[in-house]
Design an enzyme around this catalytic site. Structure first.
Site, mmCIF file in Angstrom:
data_model
loop_
_atom_site.group_PDB
_atom_site.id
_atom_site.type_symbol
_atom_site.label_atom_id
_atom_site.label_comp_id
_atom_site.label_asym_id
_atom_site.label_seq_id
_atom_site.Cartn_x
_atom_site.Cartn_y
_atom_site.Cartn_z
ATOM 1 N N SER A 60 0.916 -0.994 -0.721
ATOM 2 C CA SER A 60 1.283 0.292 -0.111
ATOM 3 C C SER A 60 2.155 0.104 1.126
ATOM 4 C CB SER A 60 0.026 1.068 0.280
ATOM 5 O OG SER A 60 -0.800 1.245 -0.843
ATOM 6 N N GLN A 61 2.871 1.170 1.456
ATOM 7 C CA GLN A 61 3.703 1.233 2.662
ATOM 8 C C GLN A 61 2.820 1.028 3.902
ATOM 9 O OE1 GLN A 61 5.154 5.204 2.949
ATOM 10 N NE2 GLN A 61 6.095 4.909 4.941
#
Ligand code: SAM
Length: 214
Positions: free
Chosen positions: A62-63
């Site tokens: 994920s970011q």
């Protein structure tokens, strides 16, 4: 400072703090965990950019900002036992391991879990416990949990996971269709379960008995 340390400090300042995350313990965890160790070799140069990266087998890490936002929502205490569904690269579990007493993380894709286990060992994270299973079933042997984080998108809130949340517990999960979801925050108290939607996100699907069909 190494090149990665400089990039990591820059990421925390410009993408995490600048967007309003101020919890000191969380910022310190993000300054400490070496994200480059959780991404494939050919992606290491991009490890400190604020976006998700492919980790193979159609999955993503994920970011960083989303990792920070979801972790911030859970208000993790040093004594907490936390369940994460969707180990993926292991990065989110590593961040949680800096904040909680114990982290229990479940992944359905065995090669991803094995890779994450190797990184946990190399980095010396001894409070992360892993399970290869369908995370929509939770991990009942260790429930109830003080906090639960689901890092894949569910079509609806899995009741099995809500049942494994302690009274006083917090949970965060993306819920919606396969293309866009809302991050949903759940708080459980003596009266029951309180649910709040708070931002739009895009996650890979949660596949399992109480998720999407594979
Ligand atoms: N937390 C991860 C990280 O830090 O890299 C990112 C997770 S990635 C966005 C979502 C992960 O959820 C994938 O690795 C996927 O295989 C896993 N997943 C999907 N459905 C699952 C299920 N039912 N049980 C466990 N893991 C699942």
């Amino acid at each position: 400072m190494t090149e990665f340390e400089i990039k990591r400090a820059h990421m925390v300042k410009n993408h995490i703090q600048a967007r309003g995350i101020s919890d000191k313990r969380l910022l310190e965890a993000m300054r400490t965990v070496e994200r480059q160790k959780f991404v494939p070799e050919h992606q290491k140069a991009y490890a400190y950019e604020d976006h998700p990266l492919p980790i193979g087998l159609e999955q993503t890490i994920s970011q960083p900002y989303i990792v920070a936002e979801m972790t911030n929502t859970l208000k993790i205490k040093k004594t907490d036992r936390v369940l994460e569904i969707g180990t993926g690269s292991g990065y989110q579990a590593a961040i949680l391991s800096q904040l909680a007493a114990e982290v229990y993380t479940v992944e359905r894709i065995k090669p991803l879990l094995e890779k994450a286990q190797r990184v946990f060992k190399t980095c010396g994270y001894t409070n992360i416990h892993t399970l290869h299973s369908d995370g929509t079933l939770g991990w009942s042997d260790y429930s109830p949990f003080d906090a639960i984080m689901v890092t894949a998108a569910a079509p609806k809130l899995p009741q099995t996971l809500v049942d494994q949340l302690a009274v006083g517990g917090r949970m965060v999960i993306p819920v919606g269709d396969r293309s866009v979801q809302s991050l949903v925050e759940i708080y459980k108290d003596q009266q029951g379960v309180h649910v709040k939607d708070y931002s739009l996100v895009r996650f890979v699907p949660l596949i399992g008995q109480h998720g999407w069909k594979g």
